[in-house]
Design a protein around this motif. Structure first.
Motif, PDB file in Angstrom:
ATOM      1  N   UNK A  73      -2.765   6.354 -13.933  1.00 17.41           N
ATOM      2  CA  UNK A  73      -3.429   5.228 -13.265  1.00 17.41           C
ATOM      3  C   UNK A  73      -2.359   4.248 -12.765  1.00 17.41           C
ATOM      4  N   UNK A  74      -1.816   4.568 -11.623  1.00 12.98           N
ATOM      5  CA  UNK A  74      -0.775   3.732 -11.026  1.00 12.98           C
ATOM      6  C   UNK A  74      -1.314   3.056  -9.769  1.00 12.98           C
ATOM      7  N   UNK A  75      -0.952   1.786  -9.629  1.00 11.32           N
ATOM      8  CA  UNK A  75      -1.315   1.119  -8.391  1.00 11.32           C
ATOM      9  C   UNK A  75      -0.596   1.828  -7.245  1.00 11.32           C
ATOM     10  N   UNK A  76      -1.374   2.242  -6.261  1.00 14.53           N
ATOM     11  CA  UNK A  76      -0.789   2.983  -5.145  1.00 14.53           C
ATOM     12  C   UNK A  76      -1.004   2.191  -3.862  1.00 14.53           C
ATOM     13  N   UNK A  77       0.060   2.003  -3.104  1.00 10.21           N
ATOM     14  CA  UNK A  77      -0.027   1.217  -1.874  1.00 10.21           C
ATOM     15  C   UNK A  77      -0.890   1.929  -0.846  1.00 10.21           C
ATOM     16  N   UNK A  78      -1.692   1.153  -0.142  1.00  9.18           N
ATOM     17  CA  UNK A  78      -2.439   1.690   0.996  1.00  9.18           C
ATOM     18  C   UNK A  78      -1.532   1.654   2.216  1.00  9.18           C
ATOM     19  N   UNK A  79      -1.430   2.748   2.908  1.00  9.38           N
ATOM     20  CA  UNK A  79      -0.505   2.881   4.038  1.00  9.38           C
ATOM     21  C   UNK A  79      -1.236   2.547   5.333  1.00  9.38           C
ATOM     22  N   UNK A  80      -0.601   1.721   6.167  1.00  4.80           N
ATOM     23  CA  UNK A  80      -1.179   1.312   7.453  1.00  4.80           C
ATOM     24  C   UNK A  80      -0.565   2.167   8.551  1.00  4.80           C
ATOM     25  N   UNK A  81      -1.429   2.813   9.331  1.00  6.39           N
ATOM     26  CA  UNK A  81      -0.998   3.678  10.423  1.00  6.39           C
ATOM     27  C   UNK A  81      -1.420   3.070  11.755  1.00  6.39           C
ATOM     28  N   UNK A  82      -0.584   3.240  12.777  1.00  4.44           N
ATOM     29  CA  UNK A  82      -0.963   2.747  14.094  1.00  4.44           C
ATOM     30  C   UNK A  82      -1.886   3.761  14.769  1.00  4.44           C
ATOM     31  N   UNK A  83      -2.259   3.523  16.026  1.00  6.24           N
ATOM     32  CA  UNK A  83      -3.223   4.370  16.718  1.00  6.24           C
ATOM     33  C   UNK A  83      -2.688   5.786  16.948  1.00  6.24           C
ATOM     34  N   UNK A  84      -1.364   5.958  16.837  1.00  4.76           N
ATOM     35  CA  UNK A  84      -0.756   7.276  17.014  1.00  4.76           C
ATOM     36  C   UNK A  84      -0.314   7.902  15.697  1.00  4.76           C
ATOM     37  N   UNK A  85      -0.723   7.332  14.559  1.00  4.36           N
ATOM     38  CA  UNK A  85      -0.411   7.903  13.259  1.00  4.36           C
ATOM     39  C   UNK A  85       0.927   7.501  12.685  1.00  4.36           C
ATOM     40  N   UNK A  86       1.623   6.536  13.301  1.00  2.81           N
ATOM     41  CA  UNK A  86       2.917   6.094  12.788  1.00  2.81           C
ATOM     42  C   UNK A  86       2.710   5.022  11.721  1.00  2.81           C
ATOM     43  N   UNK A  87       3.475   5.136  10.622  1.00  2.00           N
ATOM     44  CA  UNK A  87       3.378   4.147   9.537  1.00  2.00           C
ATOM     45  C   UNK A  87       4.145   2.881   9.936  1.00  2.00           C
ATOM     46  N   UNK A  88       3.493   1.734   9.812  1.00  2.00           N
ATOM     47  CA  UNK A  88       4.216   0.495  10.107  1.00  2.00           C
ATOM     48  C   UNK A  88       3.944  -0.611   9.088  1.00  2.00           C
ATOM     49  N   UNK A  89       3.290  -0.291   7.984  1.00  2.00           N
ATOM     50  CA  UNK A  89       3.077  -1.306   6.957  1.00  2.00           C
ATOM     51  C   UNK A  89       2.315  -0.755   5.776  1.00  2.00           C
ATOM     52  N   UNK A  90       2.226  -1.577   4.729  1.00  2.00           N
ATOM     53  CA  UNK A  90       1.511  -1.176   3.517  1.00  2.00           C
ATOM     54  C   UNK A  90       0.794  -2.385   2.926  1.00  2.00           C
ATOM     55  N   UNK A  91      -0.205  -2.071   2.114  1.00  2.00           N
ATOM     56  CA  UNK A  91      -0.918  -3.088   1.347  1.00  2.00           C
ATOM     57  C   UNK A  91      -0.799  -2.690  -0.116  1.00  2.00           C
ATOM     58  N   UNK A  92      -0.293  -3.578  -0.945  1.00  2.00           N
ATOM     59  CA  UNK A  92      -0.034  -3.170  -2.318  1.00  2.00           C
ATOM     60  C   UNK A  92       0.122  -4.368  -3.243  1.00  2.00           C
ATOM     61  N   UNK A  93      -0.100  -4.084  -4.540  1.00  2.00           N
ATOM     62  CA  UNK A  93       0.383  -4.968  -5.590  1.00  2.00           C
ATOM     63  C   UNK A  93       1.797  -4.534  -5.937  1.00  2.00           C
ATOM     64  N   UNK A  94       1.957  -3.231  -6.155  1.00  2.15           N
ATOM     65  CA  UNK A  94       3.265  -2.610  -6.278  1.00  2.15           C
ATOM     66  C   UNK A  94       3.401  -1.641  -5.109  1.00  2.15           C
ATOM     67  N   UNK A  95       4.501  -1.760  -4.379  1.00  2.00           N
ATOM     68  CA  UNK A  95       4.693  -0.930  -3.195  1.00  2.00           C
ATOM     69  C   UNK A  95       4.986   0.503  -3.635  1.00  2.00           C
ATOM     70  N   UNK A  96       3.929   1.279  -3.767  1.00  2.00           N
ATOM     71  CA  UNK A  96       4.055   2.632  -4.285  1.00  2.00           C
ATOM     72  C   UNK A  96       3.176   3.575  -3.468  1.00  2.00           C
ATOM     73  N   UNK A  97       3.694   4.786  -3.275  1.00  2.00           N
ATOM     74  CA  UNK A  97       2.909   5.819  -2.612  1.00  2.00           C
ATOM     75  C   UNK A  97       3.091   7.104  -3.423  1.00  2.00           C
ATOM     76  N   UNK A  98       2.097   7.452  -4.234  1.00  2.00           N
ATOM     77  CA  UNK A  98       2.232   8.604  -5.127  1.00  2.00           C
ATOM     78  C   UNK A  98       2.137   9.913  -4.360  1.00  2.00           C
ATOM     79  N   UNK A  99       2.967  10.881  -4.784  1.00  2.00           N
ATOM     80  CA  UNK A  99       2.964  12.205  -4.166  1.00  2.00           C
ATOM     81  C   UNK A  99       2.980  13.247  -5.283  1.00  2.00           C
ATOM     82  N   UNK A 100       2.470  14.452  -5.045  1.00  2.00           N
ATOM     83  CA  UNK A 100       2.511  15.508  -6.072  1.00  2.00           C
ATOM     84  C   UNK A 100       3.928  16.062  -6.253  1.00  2.00           C
ATOM     85  N   UNK A 101       4.100  16.788  -7.344  1.00  2.00           N
ATOM     86  CA  UNK A 101       5.409  17.341  -7.691  1.00  2.00           C
ATOM     87  C   UNK A 101       5.957  18.208  -6.555  1.00  2.00           C
TER      88      UNK A 101
END
Length: 840
Positions: free
Chosen positions: A33-61
């Motif tokens: 149970x980790x706080x995971x940042x929500x990723x903001x994508x532009x209209x073309x799918x490019x990442x340009x920001x995040x919303x978070x308490x802790x700036x985290x983006x969980x990924x699998x092994x």
């Protein structure tokens, strides 16, 4: 000794039992149970920001690179795959070193222990905490496999710079996902785990490189990489992204954060790691931010700019941040700017810049600030007038205007000409409405607005999307009422859209889970708000296109490098140069730019919108044209071309020429006609009445004797005339010819020579006496009898003040009847008889 041993054994047994029970009480499900940042994508799918308490983006092994796993093992826990949660030899070795030093110098925590400590906040530096950590690590090893433990560890630990987890660290430091990192980049992240903030490449490049090389050497020594790979990675220069971009905090991101929280709630927005798809175009956004920053820095170098600069405030801000005195740091007072760009058809926000630096001040001037739009409001005045029957060829007067009618900058004098975007403005007299809008003429605009009506202009602005209240006074024609930049941009979309606008600007498209499951859909229902007739919108558009080609915005092409494509726009300057704007569009995209201070004050004299806002607008429009190629805006079929005379606004004739002197003094004939557009109901039907032959007379001409006379409403022969029965006083001028309808003057009696001299002398000083007869006098009576019996009519003579005599105060004397007054002392003299026939 035996007793001591028993006591120690009992104590240790009790301690172990207690620590095991305490370790068993922890809920291991919290590891995932980790706080995971929500990723903001532009209209073309490019990442340009995040919303978070802790700036985290969980990924699998599976999405973690093997080089990163090996680097972390080499630096943090070489026996990770051999132990069962703790390394006993390592603990004894570290304990001896710490005992010798007298304080904690070396840790012996395994990766599993670190995971336990970070997951359950076991931060105390005590031996009891260390023992509890060991027992908890044992529980974790019993429940999870090594791969899962490594996945949880690399997703949870802190990598410095506000970045949590390997994925966020990779994107923050290197601008790429974790799976794309090179060996050198993996070693860099592994090296900074022991002291993330101190060893961060943003903080200390040299120390960061040193720990990277240590990690590479450890990997080589443990046989995890070859010597060749180690040497190549050590020689590699690491390219690190800027910290500001990694943090991703900007005015656009902050507004998106507010919208997401409103859509799904605070907790879900902060912790659930959504994919937030927005309408922003990252390339346009970057172009807008860069242009705003660069051009406003140039403005601050102007010799007449006498305010705080961005550079000066930024230096004091950094100093206060370093000293921990941010609480005493004042708000910035340097020149600010804002930009908003909309998709004409949908209202999508493609660009949003709320100020020069979000870290300095979070006030979004594009959405929240209400400022005078200045002369950028003029197109709506002309649109209201065209809706009421005027057309671009209508002639209006450009001349001084009594400022009491507008009251901008005062209530006396004439209206100041601060709006024409030129320091050398002059009044040009009669001109067409097109010329007045192209040249941004204030006096002409106020006259057009008064003709259309304040209510009509306000209603049109409201329908166009300007929700801010507009004051119901003529000053509103010149943009004195405050509006937001977003409202102004939305209102301008009516001109490229043919009279309609999208419902409202919006920035969110949809919110998804990481697996693509839809959480919230912001798809807007296609609602078109009709504001004006298509013909009216195109007429104003054609004027704004001319304004950009040859009017107040011509510097866009001649000075700032606007590319050749169909576009239009209007400069805006507020009274006393407090606000500078430019709003314009092409067929796809509308953009509005503002520059000014948070506390309104003069930027400098001559700070026109064409100098401050226009170059920023040009940069953004050039960038937008690359992504969204503009096309010609189609003219409505009901608009027809007509040739008119610019002097009269009427249909041209072959004699519409003006004599003009050339530079060498010669007089030449210049054609005054041009091709204008108008609807059949707007188009003039009369020929020019200034040049050529006089206009044909439509009425019959009669000789004076045959001239027809208007019939009277009553028969005067049946109306009894008013009879004068006593002496009457008339004004010096008988404006209504009161005597003629009712009196017939008698011929004057022939005076004797003596009396004639006296009469002449008396007439010079006092006027002339006239005797008239009453119409009711019997015709048989003699002239002398009628003259003696008819009451006199006297004329008032103006009193000539006697300046030489002192002012006297006298008692009022009763006034005698006029027929008993002394003629030598009265102010009333008999009027002379009017000449004419007695029978007239």
């Amino acid at each position: 000794m035996a007793v001591l041993a028993v006591v120690v054994a009992v104590y240790v047994s009790s301690l172990v039992t207690d620590l095991k029970a305490q370790a068993k009480a922890f809920d291991l499900s919290q590891l995932e149970q980790m706080e995971s940042a929500s990723v903001i994508l532009d209209r073309n799918g490019k990442i340009f920001g995040q919303i978070y308490v802790e700036n985290r983006d969980t990924v699998p092994y599976e999405q973690l690179p093997q080089d990163l796993i090996n680097a972390v093992i080499a630096v943090e826990d070489a026996k990770f795959y051999q132990h069962h949660g703790y390394d006993l030899l390592g603990i004894i070795r570290a304990a001896l070193k710490n005992f010798t030093a007298g304080h904690v110098r070396q840790g012996a925590s395994t990766i599993t222990q670190q995971l336990a400590r970070n997951s359950f906040s076991l931060k105390e530096k005590t031996y009891r905490r260390k023992l509890l950590e060991i027992f908890l690590a044992q529980r974790i090893e019993e429940q999870f496999g090594k791969q899962k433990i490594m996945e949880l560890y690399l997703n949870r630990i802190y990598f410095g710079g506000g970045l949590y987890g390997a994925e966020a660290a990779a994107r923050g430091y290197f601008g790429k996902s974790a799976r794309e990192m090179s060996l050198a980049e993996c070693a860099t992240l592994a090296g900074l785990i022991k002291s993330p903030n101190r060893l961060s490449p943003w903080t200390d490049r040299d120390n960061s490189r040193e720990v990277r090389d240590y990690a590479l050497d450890r990997m080589r020594d443990l046989g995890l990489i070859s010597r060749e790979r180690c040497a190549a990675a050590r020689a590699q220069q690491i390219v690190v992204s800027s910290r500001q971009n990694a943090q991703g905090q900007s005015y656009a991101v902050d507004y998106i954060r507010q919208q997401v929280i409103a859509a799904v709630g605070w907790d879900r927005a902060k912790n659930e790691g959504f994919r937030i798809r927005t309408t922003i175009n990252v390339d346009l956004q970057q172009a807008a931010e860069d242009s705003l920053r660069a051009h406003l820095e140039q403005v601050e170098q102007h010799p007449d700019y006498n305010h705080q600069t961005y550079a000066a405030y930024a230096a004091s801000f950094r100093k206060a941040k370093a000293n921990g005195t941010m609480g005493d740091q004042p708000a910035p007072e340097y020149l600010q700017g804002a930009v908003i760009g909309l998709d004409n058809a949908t209202g999508d926000i493609l660009v949003l810049v709320g100020g020069r630096d979000f870290e300095h001040n979070q006030y979004n001037r594009a959405l929240q600030a209400r400022r005078p739009a200045g002369t950028a409001m003029l197109p709506f005045v002309y649109a209201a007038a065209f809706e009421k029957g005027m057309y671009p060829g209508s002639v209006v007067e450009d001349s001084p205007l009594d400022n009491r009618a507008v009251m901008i900058g005062g209530t006396t004098g004439i209206l100041g000409e601060w709006g024409p975007e030129s320091a050398e403005n002059r009044y040009e007299g009669a001109m067409t409405a097109r010329q007045a809008l192209v040249k941004s003429k204030n006096g002409a605009t106020v006259r057009i607005g008064m003709d259309a009506g304040v209510d009509a202009v306000s209603h049109l602005c409201s329908a166009a999307g300007i929700r801010s209240p507009l004051r119901p006074y003529p000053a509103t024609f010149l943009g004195s009422s405050e509006v937001t930049l977003a409202e102004l941009a939305l209102a301008y979309t009516i001109f490229p859209n043919g009279g309609w606008r999208p419902n409202a600007p919006h920035i969110l498209e949809r919110i998804e889970e990481k697996d693509g499951t839809l959480v919230w859909d912001g798809k807007q229902q296609s609602i078109r708000k009709l504001v004006t007739k298509p013909e009216t919108a195109y007429e104003v558009h054609s004027c704004l296109a001319d304004a950009l080609q040859s009017g107040t915005g011509k510097a866009a092409y001649t000075q700032f490098g606007l590319r050749k494509f169909p576009t239009a726009g209007k400069t805006g300057t507020a009274y006393d140069f407090t606000d500078a704007l430019f709003a314009g569009y092409d067929s796809n995209f509308t953009c509005a730019v503002w520059a000014g201070f948070d506390k309104p004050q003069k930027i400098y004299r001559g700070a026109f919108g064409r100098e401050l806002a226009l170059p920023i607008w040009v940069d953004i429009m050039n960038a937008a044209a690359t992504s969204y190629p503009p096309r010609e805006i189609k003219r409505p079929e009901n608009l027809k071309e007509i040739e008119i005379c610019s002097r009269s606004g009427l249909l041209a004739t072959d004699k519409c020429y003006d004599a003009v002197k050339t530079a060498n003094g010669d007089t030449v004939q210049r054609r005054t006609t041009y091709t204008e557009i108008a609807t059949p109901s707007q188009a003039p039907t009369e020929l020019c009445n200034i040049h050529g032959e006089p206009r044909a007379r439509l009425a019959r001409e009669f000789p004076a004797s045959d001239l027809p006379r208007a019939a009277l409403a009553v028969d005067l022969s049946e109306v009894t005339p008013v009879v004068i029965r006593s002496p009457t006083l008339l004004a010096d001028k008988d404006a209504y010819n009161s005597l003629k309808p009712t009196l017939k003057p008698e011929p004057p009696p022939q005076p004797t020579p003596e009396t004639a001299g006296n009469q002449k002398a008396e007439n010079v000083t006092s006027g002339t006496e006239v005797e008239t007869a009453n119409n009711s006098t019997a015709p048989g009576r003699s002239s002398n009898e009628r003259a003696q019996s008819a009451p006199e009519i006297r004329k008032a003579i103006p009193v000539q003040p006697q300046d030489k005599k002192p002012v006297e105060i006298r008692r009022a004397i009763p006034v005698k009847p006029l027929d008993q007054e002394d003629l030598e002392h009265t102010l009333l003299k008999s009027a002379a008889r009017p000449p004419g026939d007695l029978n007239e």
